[in-house]
Design a protein around this motif. Structure first.
Motif, mmCIF file in Angstrom:
data_model
loop_
_atom_site.group_PDB
_atom_site.id
_atom_site.type_symbol
_atom_site.label_atom_id
_atom_site.label_comp_id
_atom_site.label_asym_id
_atom_site.label_seq_id
_atom_site.Cartn_x
_atom_site.Cartn_y
_atom_site.Cartn_z
ATOM 1 N N SER A 67 0.832 -1.207 0.000
ATOM 2 C CA SER A 67 0.000 0.000 0.000
ATOM 3 C C SER A 67 0.863 1.252 0.000
ATOM 4 O O SER A 67 0.607 2.207 -0.744
ATOM 5 C CB SER A 67 -0.927 0.015 1.225
ATOM 6 O OG SER A 67 -1.883 -1.013 1.158
ATOM 7 N N VAL A 72 -2.046 3.541 -2.350
ATOM 8 C CA VAL A 72 -3.450 3.223 -2.105
ATOM 9 C C VAL A 72 -3.529 2.400 -0.824
ATOM 10 O O VAL A 72 -2.513 1.893 -0.333
ATOM 11 C CB VAL A 72 -4.079 2.436 -3.279
ATOM 12 C CG1 VAL A 72 -4.053 3.267 -4.553
ATOM 13 C CG2 VAL A 72 -3.379 1.094 -3.487
ATOM 14 N N ALA A 355 -2.656 1.876 -10.007
ATOM 15 C CA ALA A 355 -2.510 2.740 -8.831
ATOM 16 C C ALA A 355 -1.860 4.065 -9.195
ATOM 17 O O ALA A 355 -0.839 4.110 -9.882
ATOM 18 C CB ALA A 355 -1.691 2.037 -7.762
ATOM 19 N N LEU A 360 -7.328 4.304 -10.897
ATOM 20 C CA LEU A 360 -7.280 3.982 -9.467
ATOM 21 C C LEU A 360 -6.498 5.102 -8.777
ATOM 22 O O LEU A 360 -5.299 4.984 -8.527
ATOM 23 C CB LEU A 360 -6.606 2.627 -9.249
ATOM 24 C CG LEU A 360 -6.512 2.092 -7.813
ATOM 25 C CD1 LEU A 360 -7.893 1.968 -7.198
ATOM 26 C CD2 LEU A 360 -5.808 0.753 -7.797
ATOM 27 N N ALA A 362 -4.666 7.866 -6.434
ATOM 28 C CA ALA A 362 -3.910 7.793 -5.185
ATOM 29 C C ALA A 362 -4.841 8.036 -4.002
ATOM 30 O O ALA A 362 -5.732 8.881 -4.052
ATOM 31 C CB ALA A 362 -2.787 8.823 -5.197
ATOM 32 N N SER A 364 -6.968 5.859 -2.819
ATOM 33 C CA SER A 364 -8.167 5.021 -2.884
ATOM 34 C C SER A 364 -8.056 3.834 -1.923
ATOM 35 O O SER A 364 -6.958 3.332 -1.650
ATOM 36 C CB SER A 364 -8.364 4.478 -4.301
ATOM 37 O OG SER A 364 -8.582 5.511 -5.229
ATOM 38 N N THR A 365 -9.190 3.388 -1.436
ATOM 39 C CA THR A 365 -9.252 2.159 -0.643
ATOM 40 C C THR A 365 -9.689 1.011 -1.556
ATOM 41 O O THR A 365 -10.612 1.165 -2.361
ATOM 42 C CB THR A 365 -10.233 2.296 0.527
ATOM 43 O OG1 THR A 365 -11.510 2.729 0.037
ATOM 44 C CG2 THR A 365 -9.716 3.317 1.530
#
Length: 386
Positions: A67, A72, A355, A360, A362, A364-365
């Motif tokens: 992560s 993310v 990512a 997607l 930066a 984001s979950t």
């Protein structure tokens, strides 16, 4: 995710395209499943086995190091920690209990990567049933460990030498054999494909993944619902089960196919293995061969509910190639100490690629289902690792 229409349709897809001799068997399975699914006793026995035998609930692990590298917040739903090493056990325990309830004494199954075959052999041993697993000869060569596991569990493994000698051909042979012994045999189909009621029934048996994930994500995230939910897809059972917990939320759902088996990206409407969906076809309308470094994702079609969700725009389907998958396996192993299956690595590969982009963003979950562990893929990984 709702029940299909009365004829087993999800929009334009699904249905029951099988020989006349199998129509009564399919109807009997549908009737038995409806009765069992409404029976607290059946549901209680399945829940008990999922808990004390399969090891549910499986944990949700924060991928802390990866992560930080990707920017993310990535949470991994650990189906690789379920008994037999994948999500397949959820569906197989349900179908095996259903088969016993119907008075069947024998299970047959198709398998590609071998995980469904191992799970079927496991359930058959537990419940005292005969078991025969059909597997493409090519897949037998690259999944030798799982073949041995099935035999250790008492199953007969039958090599299929026709066609591409992979999952598609194993399905063909299993369905042919089902016709010949339908009185005492239940076909334990491993994904959300096949004639009605299989796509719906398998999704319901796999729904436990999404329901657990929804609760676990709510505990782990301040916002409660992740921004993205990601899963790999061949036929699509782990993804269907995962998405079932989130389709009614604001989460963006992403299904990741193998680039060489991307039915959603390159398929057209067609019929395969008893159902209508998006299918890879040649210029003559014949089923085309699919390719993936993973024996479990080289399937030329996709489950009918996935095709419907894609047409609706509720799920976005993307592809990754073999090189990205290998990179994802190594990166997850070295950053988190988790060696995932090549199938699951497709989902990881997309997150790694997307990512920090508009796909997607930066911060984001993300909830990602690790559908299986990588032990079975050691020979392939050794071959492709310098």
């Amino acid at each position: 995710m709702r029940e299909p229409s009365g004829i087993g349709r999800f929009g334009e897809y699904g249905g029951r395209f099988v020989p006349e001799s199998l129509i009564p068997a399919c109807r009997a399975i549908e009737e038995a499943f409806r009765d069992a699914w409404a029976d607290p006793g059946f549901r209680g026995e399945l829940d008990r086995l999922l808990s004390v035998y399969a090891g549910r609930p499986t944990p949700m692990t924060p991928a802390t190091n990866l992560s930080a590298e990707l920017g993310v917040h990535l949470l991994l739903k650990r189906e690789d920690l379920a008994h037999t090493g994948s999500h397949k056990i959820n569906n197989v325990l349900g179908q095996a209990l259903l088969a016993r309830r119907m008075g069947k004494t024998r299970l047959i199954a198709e398998t590609g990567a071998g995980q469904h075959g191992v799970a079927t052999a496991t359930a058959a041993a537990l419940l005292g049933m005969e078991c025969t697993v059909y597997m493409g000869a090519k897949d037998i060569e690259r999944q030798e460990l799982n073949v041995f596991r099935m035999k250790m569990l008492g199953a007969e493994v039958v090599a299929v030498h026709s066609g591409s000698r992979t999952l598609k051909d194993a399905c063909n042979e299993a369905m042919r054999q089902w016709v010949s012994r339908v009185e005492d045999t239940h076909y334990c189909l491993g994904s959300v494909m096949g004639p009605h009621p299989y796509p719906w029934m398998v999704r319901e048996f796999q729904r436990v993944i999404g329901e657990e994930s929804r609760g676990q994500a709510a505990s782990a995230l301040g916002a409660g619902v992740p921004d993205y939910v990601v899963a790999c897809i061949g036929g699509g059972s782990n993804a269907a089960g995962t998405f079932a917990g989130f389709v009614g939320t604001a989460a963006r759902l992403v299904g990741v196919e193998a680039a060489g088996g991307a039915a959603m990206a390159h398929g057209e409407q067609g019929i395969v293995h008893g159902f209508r969906s998006k299918v890879l076809q040649d210029e003559h309308g014949q089923i085309a061969e699919a390719h993936s470094i993973s024996a479990g994702l080289d399937y030329p079609g996709i489950g009918p509910e996935h095709a419907h969700l894609g047409d609706m725009g509720r799920v976005r389907y993307v592809t990754v190639d073999d090189g990205e998958v290998l990179d994802a396996v190594h990166r997850l192993a070295r950053s988190e100490g988790i060696l995932c299956a090549l199938e699951s690595a497709h989902a990881v590969a997309w997150v790694m690629r997307a990512a920090g982009t508009d796909e997607l963003p930066a911060g984001s979950t993300v909830v990602l289902t690790l559908s299986g562990r990588g032990d079975k893929d050691m020979a392939t990984l050794m071959e492709h690792t310098r």
